[in-house]
Design a protein around this motif. Structure first.
Motif, short mmCIF file in Angstrom:
data_model
loop_
_atom_site.label_atom_id
_atom_site.label_comp_id
_atom_site.label_asym_id
_atom_site.label_seq_id
_atom_site.Cartn_x
_atom_site.Cartn_y
_atom_site.Cartn_z
N SER A 89 0.84 -1.19 0.00
CA SER A 89 0.00 0.00 0.00
C SER A 89 0.88 1.24 0.00
CB SER A 89 -0.94 0.02 1.22
OG SER A 89 -0.18 0.10 2.42
N ALA A 90 0.28 2.35 -0.40
CA ALA A 90 1.00 3.62 -0.41
C ALA A 90 0.00 4.77 -0.44
CB ALA A 90 1.93 3.71 -1.61
N ARG A 118 4.09 12.76 17.26
CA ARG A 118 3.88 12.40 18.67
C ARG A 118 2.41 12.52 19.05
NH1 ARG A 118 8.68 15.46 19.30
NH2 ARG A 118 7.48 17.27 20.04
N ALA A 119 1.73 13.51 18.49
CA ALA A 119 0.32 13.72 18.82
C ALA A 119 -0.55 12.56 18.38
CB ALA A 119 -0.17 15.02 18.20
N LYS A 120 -0.11 11.79 17.38
CA LYS A 120 -0.90 10.67 16.87
C LYS A 120 -0.68 9.38 17.69
CE LYS A 120 -0.78 12.30 12.08
NZ LYS A 120 -0.31 11.97 10.70
N PHE A 254 -2.43 -1.92 16.86
CA PHE A 254 -2.11 -2.08 15.44
C PHE A 254 -2.67 -0.91 14.63
CE2 PHE A 254 -2.68 -3.67 11.14
CZ PHE A 254 -1.49 -4.35 10.91
N GLU A 255 -3.91 -0.53 14.91
CA GLU A 255 -4.52 0.57 14.18
C GLU A 255 -3.82 1.89 14.45
OE1 GLU A 255 -6.70 0.50 11.71
OE2 GLU A 255 -6.48 -1.67 11.91
N ASN A 256 -3.33 2.05 15.68
CA ASN A 256 -2.57 3.26 15.98
C ASN A 256 -1.30 3.31 15.15
OD1 ASN A 256 -0.51 4.54 18.60
ND2 ASN A 256 -1.97 5.73 17.42
N GLY A 257 -0.67 2.15 14.96
CA GLY A 257 0.50 2.09 14.09
C GLY A 257 0.17 2.45 12.66
N LEU A 260 0.02 6.02 12.02
CA LEU A 260 1.34 6.60 11.89
C LEU A 260 2.06 6.11 10.64
CD1 LEU A 260 2.20 6.20 15.64
CD2 LEU A 260 2.28 8.39 14.44
N GLU A 261 1.34 5.36 9.81
CA GLU A 261 1.88 4.83 8.56
C GLU A 261 3.02 3.85 8.80
OE1 GLU A 261 2.64 7.92 5.73
OE2 GLU A 261 0.73 8.91 6.11
N VAL A 262 2.91 3.09 9.89
CA VAL A 262 3.86 2.00 10.12
C VAL A 262 3.48 0.87 9.16
CG1 VAL A 262 4.64 0.24 11.76
CG2 VAL A 262 4.22 2.59 12.54
#
Length: 303
Positions: A89-90, A118-120, A254-257, A260-262
């Protein structure tokens, strides 16, 4: 460990690299074209990509919802490509009239990019080691089955004792499609944390140390063994392992990552500065940089 890429996904990488050159904004002075509907823009994007790379029906191409970009006149979306179990994905930008698209990082020079990152991050309820008031925070998004994550674990064990001014926060990011027991290990870590926050780090060490002997078939039994060695109550631990609350905690991490586009593991943020992999030199350089930033003028930080 990065997602495995098929030949189609590799084509996506080539496509995205070329997109900046192939799709250019209209010349200055050209009248702005009327905005197209979101559905029309997404359809135009899909048609273009399939035609350019001969992606047939075996390739699942998903154009995400269009959102306003920080730059006026541009929309932003995520393109996902999947072939069987392999995915890539991109993020792409597209003009409102659906005529031009490109990939690239858009930076607002008036804002601190690290503060925005950091805020995310959602750190509440995440396992933490070190002084909570430390001037440097390392946030690790990792997968217990990932070999490179084990390398980072080994690097951190050596580096962190030299930097009492830094704390470590762990965030689960199990790549379940390629690592069959990673999610089980993540849930085990979450259940250890819920019973005794410090016990999490005992499982953290035990899982990475035993990574090569853990399998999808014995993962559950191994997690029970590690929990017992950490002094946790076995019945409470088993109940937690089967609970929807523990599973949701992993999903939320996982969704938080993803926010952050991890996309690969390990990804570690040093006060919001992204680093991928387990390069000790790069990690220490970033920590030292942040320590120097927080030192009074005229003095240098020392580990």
């Amino acid at each position: 460990m990065k997602h495995y890429r098929s030949r189609h996904a590799l084509l996506l990488t080539a496509l995205l690299g070329a997109m900046t050159l192939a799709a250019q904004t209209a010349n200055q002075g050209t009248p702005a074209a009327p905005a197209a509907t979101d559905d029309a823009v997404r359809k135009n994007m899909e048609d273009y990509l399939r035609n350019l790379y001969a992606w047939g029906p075996d390739v699942k191409l998903t154009i995400g919802a269009l959102k306003d970009a920080d730059i006026p006149g541009l929309l932003m979306t995520t393109v996902d490509v999947a072939v069987a179990e392999q995915k890539d994905s991109a993020k792409l930008y597209v003009s409102r009239d659906g005529k031009f698209m490109f990939r690239g990082e858009v930076s607002d020079l008036s804002k601190d990019p690290l503060a925005q990152t950091r805020a995310k991050m959602i750190l509440e309820g995440a396992p933490t080691k070190g002084d909570p008031k430390a001037p440097v925070t390392l946030v690790e998004y990792a997968d217990f089955e990932c070999p490179m994550c084990k390398q980072l674990h080994d690097v951190l064990r050596v580096v962190l004792p030299n930097y009492p001014q830094a704390r470590l926060v762990f965030k689960d990011f199990p790549l379940s499609t390629i690592h069959p027991w990673a999610r089980t290990a993540s849930i085990a870590g979450r259940c250890a944390y819920s019973q005794d926050p410090q016990a999490f780090w005992k499982l953290y060490d035990a899982i990475y140390t035993g990574q090569e002997i853990i399998s999808a078939e014995n993962a559950w039994a191994k997690m029970l063994d590690y929990a017992a060695q950490a002094g946790l109550n076995s019945d409470t631990f088993k109940s937690c392992m089967a609970s929807p609350e523990a599973a949701k905690a992993i999903d939320d991490s996982f969704e938080n990552g993803r926010t952050l586009e991890v996309t690969s593991t390990p990804t570690i943020f040093v006060n919001g500065r992204r680093m991928i992999g387990a390069d000790r030199t790069a990690l220490e350089q970033s920590i030292q940089y942040e320590l120097n930033r927080h030192k009074p003028k005229g003095s240098a930080a020392k580990p």
